[in-house]
Design an enzyme around this catalytic site. Structure first.
Site, PDB file in Angstrom:
ATOM      1  CG  HIS A  36      -2.083   0.901   1.129  1.00 13.71           C
ATOM      2  ND1 HIS A  36      -1.963   2.275   1.191  1.00 13.71           N
ATOM      3  CD2 HIS A  36      -3.403   0.644   0.933  1.00 13.71           C
ATOM      4  CE1 HIS A  36      -3.160   2.809   1.056  1.00 13.71           C
ATOM      5  NE2 HIS A  36      -4.049   1.845   0.898  1.00 13.71           N
ATOM      6  NE  ARG A  43      -3.629   7.391  -1.577  1.00 12.60           N
ATOM      7  CZ  ARG A  43      -3.642   6.275  -2.294  1.00 12.60           C
ATOM      8  NH1 ARG A  43      -3.473   6.317  -3.592  1.00 12.60           N
ATOM      9  NH2 ARG A  43      -3.847   5.115  -1.709  1.00 12.60           N
TER      10      ARG A  43
END
Length: 528
Positions: free
Chosen positions: A248, A271
């Site tokens: 990740h 995000r």
């Protein structure tokens, strides 16, 4: 009615249990932890579904075919189309099922990395993984009390072996509980998760299949040691995609413990709401909403550390719960202006402003230098507040044996763009279990512990790992013995040792969590 054994108490196992109960089976759920939930409780971005009621009400033109295409593109040539079709095709039904059966609020929809449509669902309060998991967990525990002949839940019960008959079919499991080896019989659904925290010795799956990742930190709970894969392969099961370990791109670095092996995950939603990734010079270097493996690769390729994930005021307000949570844990820091942020980064304010201006121009022209296609509304300005965190990349079918969730290979391929409830794949397994179609250790809702008043100064003295008191909503709790069982990890509790943890607790938990799962921890009330 026949008993089906579900191994693992995360979202995959809980969804499997509820689906099997709906199909008329009895369920024995075995979980090696003292508190169910697994990694699913940490999922903070949401749950993906295409063609859901929420999407339809919002006018989002999504469907299973588009979701399939997004997933296929993300996984590239390495995943199995038949499994992707099951998951994406039933994804909308799965989200609707959670809303209808458990009364969950999944009224917000966002577009995250790898998705061409907004399909990541979450509610208005708390974190979706925890909300979804707790709802299923509590319902199953209620059934274990009201219908003990149909539902049994054994915690701290580690399955060590799958049992087979002469034909090779799985007939049950062998497990260790309270120091004793016991057996249970019936078809088995493995829902034990992955092995990204398998830092064990010679049999470590992570070290064997991806040794280059062995020294990386992980955001997985320390229970993710590949138990399901190991016991299945021990009886001849063929593994698939064991080398496909996803890194990740955004694991949160604790400034106080930058080299800690276990990290908190920076939710993809950070995000998704418009957060930007900047390197040490204050430059963007990637489309923040690209697939995880792509973003990770760009972080490594850029190599200009530290990498910061930056949310402006609008993005912060849109995902306020997360920001408060991370700031409270010291994993994110708030800055009241762009100038203050630039000073922290060690760059000139004019340079940071230039980065913001370039991004704003790209949003306006819908032409981003890094290929970003989907933008959040609102301009980036130096006259704003920011929440900032430092990042690190972090054969032959066997009858009677099924898999649910992360332990099942063949779906993700080289990458996965989504977090997903597993009820759909269990539905498929449930159809094959149709023809095949023991007591929960309930604690009283009240504590027998002494409830003497205590002063804040008294609580402050108990601030070590082997002696921890905390204050929650005016109650004093001795949580020392609860540390190993806390699904969020012991660090989340240690951070508040000897302190008032009310605000953080209420952000994450329903008030009934304490009387239901830790009644004996209450030792007193706070003196007024």
């Amino acid at each position: 009615m026949s008993q089906v054994i579900v191994v693992g108490g995360g979202l995959a196992g809980l969804s499997a249990a509820h689906t099997l109960l709906e199909r008329g089976a009895n369920v024995l759920l075995l979980d090696k932890q003292g508190f169910m939930g697994g990694n699913s409780t940490k999922a903070t971005s949401g749950i993906n579904g295409a063609g859901t009621q929420t999407q339809q009400e919002a006018g989002i033109p999504d469907n299973a075919k588009i979701f399939f295409e997004d997933t296929k593109k993300s996984a590239r040539e390495l995943a199995r189309d038949d499994l992707i079709r099951v998951l994406t095709g039933r994804s909308g039904d799965a989200v609707n099922w959670l809303q209808d059966k458990f009364g969950l609020d999944l009224s917000k929809v966002a577009r995250l990395g790898g998705h061409s449509q907004p399909r990541t669902h979450r509610g208005n309060a708390q974190f979706p993984g925890m909300v979804i998991t707790y709802a299923q967990m509590e319902r199953l525990e209620d059934l274990a009390v009201s219908q003990p002949d149909r539902v049994k839940i054994y915690k701290k019960s580690r399955v060590t072996k799958l049992l087979k008959d002469e034909s090779g079919a799985v007939t049950g499991v062998e497990y260790v509980r309270n120091g004793k080896t016991e057996t249970a019989y019936g078809p088995v659904v493995l829902a034990t998760g992955g092995y990204a925290a398998d830092f064990t010795g010679g049999d470590s799956l992570l070290k064997k299949h991806r040794p280059e990742y062995y020294d990386l930190p992980t955001t997985n709970g320390d229970h993710c040691t590949g138990d399901g894969q190991k016991i299945a392969m021990a009886i001849g099961a063929s593994a698939i995609d064991l080398e496909k370990v996803q890194v990740h791109p955004t694991g949160l670095v604790d400034p106080n413990e930058p080299d800690a092996k276990v990290k908190f995950l920076a939710a993809e939603a950070l995000r998704g709401v418009g957060g930007l990734l900047l390197d040490k010079n204050g430059d963007r270097f990637v489309d923040e909403l690209q697939h995880r493996d792509y973003v990770t690769g760009k972080i490594w390729e850029n190599g200009k550390y530290p990498i910061r994930l930056i949310l402006n005021g609008q993005a912060s307000s849109e995902i306020e719960w997360h920001c408060k949570h991370y700031v409270g844990r010291g994993l994110m820091k708030r800055f009241d202006s762009g100038e203050a942020l630039a000073k922290e980064m060690g760059i000139k304010p004019e340079y940071l402003k230039k980065t913001f201006d370039t991004y704003n121009a790209g949003v306006k022209a819908k032409k981003d230098p890094f290929g970003k296609k989907y933008f959040s509304s609102g301009e980036w300005s130096m006259n704003d507040y920011f929440n900032v965190a430092i990042m690190t990349p972090d054969g032959k079918p066997i009858s009677g044996l099924f898999a649910s969730g992360e332990v099942a290979g063949g779906v993700h391929g080289a990458n996965r763009p989504w977090w997903f409830t597993t009820s759909a794949i269990v539905e498929k397994a449930g159809g094959r279990l149709g023809a095949l179609v023991g007591q929960f250790e309930s604690k009283p809702a009240t504590s027998s512990a002494s409830t003497q008043p205590a002063a804040t100064s008294d609580v402050a003295k108990h601030n070590k790992k082997d002696d921890i008191w905390v204050i929650v909503n005016g109650q004093v709790l001795d949580v020392t013995s609860f540390l190993p069982d806390h699904p969020g990890g012991e660090k989340a509790i240690i951070l508040y040792a000897g302190r008032d943890a009310t605000e953080e607790f209420n952000m994450l938990h329903d008030p009934k969590v304490i009387p239901r799962y830790a009644p004996d921890a209450v030792i007193g009330t706070l003196k007024k």
